[in-house]
Design a protein around this motif. Structure first.
Motif, PDB file in Angstrom:
ATOM      1  N   LEU A  62      -5.889  10.413  11.840  1.00  0.00           N
ATOM      2  CA  LEU A  62      -6.545   9.321  11.112  1.00  0.00           C
ATOM      3  C   LEU A  62      -6.432   9.510   9.602  1.00  0.00           C
ATOM      4  O   LEU A  62      -6.168   8.557   8.869  1.00  0.00           O
ATOM      5  CB  LEU A  62      -8.007   9.202  11.534  1.00  0.00           C
ATOM      6  N   ALA A  63      -6.627  10.731   9.137  1.00  0.00           N
ATOM      7  CA  ALA A  63      -6.489  11.004   7.707  1.00  0.00           C
ATOM      8  C   ALA A  63      -5.045  10.769   7.260  1.00  0.00           C
ATOM      9  O   ALA A  63      -4.805  10.219   6.175  1.00  0.00           O
ATOM     10  CB  ALA A  63      -6.922  12.432   7.387  1.00  0.00           C
ATOM     11  N   GLY A  64      -4.095  11.136   8.091  1.00  0.00           N
ATOM     12  CA  GLY A  64      -2.685  10.897   7.776  1.00  0.00           C
ATOM     13  C   GLY A  64      -2.379   9.411   7.653  1.00  0.00           C
ATOM     14  O   GLY A  64      -1.654   8.985   6.743  1.00  0.00           O
ATOM     15  N   THR A  65      -2.941   8.604   8.534  1.00  0.00           N
ATOM     16  CA  THR A  65      -2.751   7.148   8.477  1.00  0.00           C
ATOM     17  C   THR A  65      -3.349   6.589   7.186  1.00  0.00           C
ATOM     18  O   THR A  65      -2.745   5.756   6.513  1.00  0.00           O
ATOM     19  CB  THR A  65      -3.421   6.479   9.699  1.00  0.00           C
ATOM     20  N   ARG A  66      -4.550   7.061   6.831  1.00  0.00           N
ATOM     21  CA  ARG A  66      -5.204   6.615   5.595  1.00  0.00           C
ATOM     22  C   ARG A  66      -4.366   7.020   4.385  1.00  0.00           C
ATOM     23  O   ARG A  66      -4.134   6.223   3.481  1.00  0.00           O
ATOM     24  CB  ARG A  66      -6.610   7.213   5.501  1.00  0.00           C
ATOM     25  N   HIS A  67      -3.881   8.247   4.384  1.00  0.00           N
ATOM     26  CA  HIS A  67      -3.058   8.719   3.263  1.00  0.00           C
ATOM     27  C   HIS A  67      -1.782   7.895   3.127  1.00  0.00           C
ATOM     28  O   HIS A  67      -1.401   7.523   2.012  1.00  0.00           O
ATOM     29  CB  HIS A  67      -2.713  10.195   3.432  1.00  0.00           C
ATOM     30  N   ASP A  68      -1.138   7.606   4.260  1.00  0.00           N
ATOM     31  CA  ASP A  68       0.092   6.795   4.236  1.00  0.00           C
ATOM     32  C   ASP A  68      -0.179   5.404   3.677  1.00  0.00           C
ATOM     33  O   ASP A  68       0.615   4.870   2.896  1.00  0.00           O
ATOM     34  CB  ASP A  68       0.695   6.695   5.638  1.00  0.00           C
ATOM     35  N   ALA A  69      -1.302   4.801   4.077  1.00  0.00           N
ATOM     36  CA  ALA A  69      -1.654   3.463   3.585  1.00  0.00           C
ATOM     37  C   ALA A  69      -1.927   3.485   2.085  1.00  0.00           C
ATOM     38  O   ALA A  69      -1.526   2.563   1.358  1.00  0.00           O
ATOM     39  CB  ALA A  69      -2.865   2.920   4.344  1.00  0.00           C
ATOM     40  N   LEU A  70      -2.589   4.531   1.615  1.00  0.00           N
ATOM     41  CA  LEU A  70      -2.854   4.638   0.179  1.00  0.00           C
ATOM     42  C   LEU A  70      -1.556   4.816  -0.603  1.00  0.00           C
ATOM     43  O   LEU A  70      -1.365   4.198  -1.657  1.00  0.00           O
ATOM     44  CB  LEU A  70      -3.818   5.792  -0.099  1.00  0.00           C
ATOM     45  N   LEU A  71      -0.671   5.669  -0.091  1.00  0.00           N
ATOM     46  CA  LEU A  71       0.622   5.870  -0.762  1.00  0.00           C
ATOM     47  C   LEU A  71       1.426   4.577  -0.777  1.00  0.00           C
ATOM     48  O   LEU A  71       2.060   4.244  -1.783  1.00  0.00           O
ATOM     49  CB  LEU A  71       1.412   6.987  -0.069  1.00  0.00           C
ATOM     50  N   ALA A  72       1.395   3.835   0.334  1.00  0.00           N
ATOM     51  CA  ALA A  72       2.116   2.553   0.410  1.00  0.00           C
ATOM     52  C   ALA A  72       1.532   1.547  -0.584  1.00  0.00           C
ATOM     53  O   ALA A  72       2.251   0.657  -1.061  1.00  0.00           O
ATOM     54  CB  ALA A  72       2.054   2.002   1.828  1.00  0.00           C
ATOM     55  N   ALA A  73       0.252   1.691  -0.911  1.00  0.00           N
ATOM     56  CA  ALA A  73      -0.384   0.797  -1.880  1.00  0.00           C
ATOM     57  C   ALA A  73      -0.149   1.269  -3.316  1.00  0.00           C
ATOM     58  O   ALA A  73      -0.655   0.669  -4.263  1.00  0.00           O
ATOM     59  CB  ALA A  73      -1.881   0.714  -1.598  1.00  0.00           C
ATOM     60  N   GLY A  74       0.591   2.374  -3.476  1.00  0.00           N
ATOM     61  CA  GLY A  74       0.896   2.882  -4.801  1.00  0.00           C
ATOM     62  C   GLY A  74      -0.212   3.739  -5.393  1.00  0.00           C
ATOM     63  O   GLY A  74      -0.278   3.931  -6.600  1.00  0.00           O
TER      64      GLY A  74
END
Length: 162
Positions: A62-74
């Motif tokens: 779950l933390a990995g998914t959140r991190h990926d979404a944040l990175l994708a948002a710049g």
């Protein structure tokens, strides 16, 4: 996914609620673990290990998914990035969920320290008992004779002898 789509993605918001639930489940397991250590219930600890490992795996994903979404948002994949995302796109209930998640993370860290200290205490007690047994065995020639009879500490004769 372009940053604008990632920032508006409902995935981050829906995963936040799921991550909060996963942290609560982890805290429940850790509470059970702490109580089992206090009670000296080693059998219960063994059963909790599998559950704790599964919870850790879920939280990591779950933390990995959140991190990926944040990175994708710049944004950066950390607390600062999440706070920035919430400032830009979040609603008050999302900020509340994020704060709850951060508090549960801190609770888990504190509980993990207490669990570690309880484990250290149990290990010290076990080491002390082993040291007593080893000392008694080596300094008195053994606690039992070859027939399995108890040996008195000072005389070396079986306690069952007349």
């Amino acid at each position: 996914m372009p940053p604008s789509e990632a920032a508006n993605s409902p995935t981050l918001l829906s995963k936040l609620a799921v991550e909060c639930a996963a942290w609560q489940a982890m805290l429940n397991v850790m509470t059970d673990e702490e109580q089992a250590l206090v009670n000296g219930d080693a059998d219960h600890l063994e059963r909790l290990n599998a559950s704790k490992l599964a919870q850790l795996h879920t939280l990591n994903n779950l933390a990995g998914t959140r991190h990926d979404a944040l990175l994708a948002a710049g944004l950066s994949a950390d607390h600062a990035g999440m706070n920035a995302w919430l400032t830009q796109h979040g609603k008050p209930e999302h900020r509340s969920q994020w704060q709850q998640l951060c508090q549960m993370e801190q609770q888990a860290q504190a509980m993990n320290l207490r669990i570690g200290k309880l484990i250290e205490m149990r290990l010290a007690s076990t080491r002390q008992a082993l040291n007593v047994l080893i000392h008694a065995t080596t300094s008195q020639g053994g606690l039992y004779d070859q027939a399995g009879q108890s040996v008195a500490a000072h005389t070396g004769k079986p306690r069952t002898a007349a």
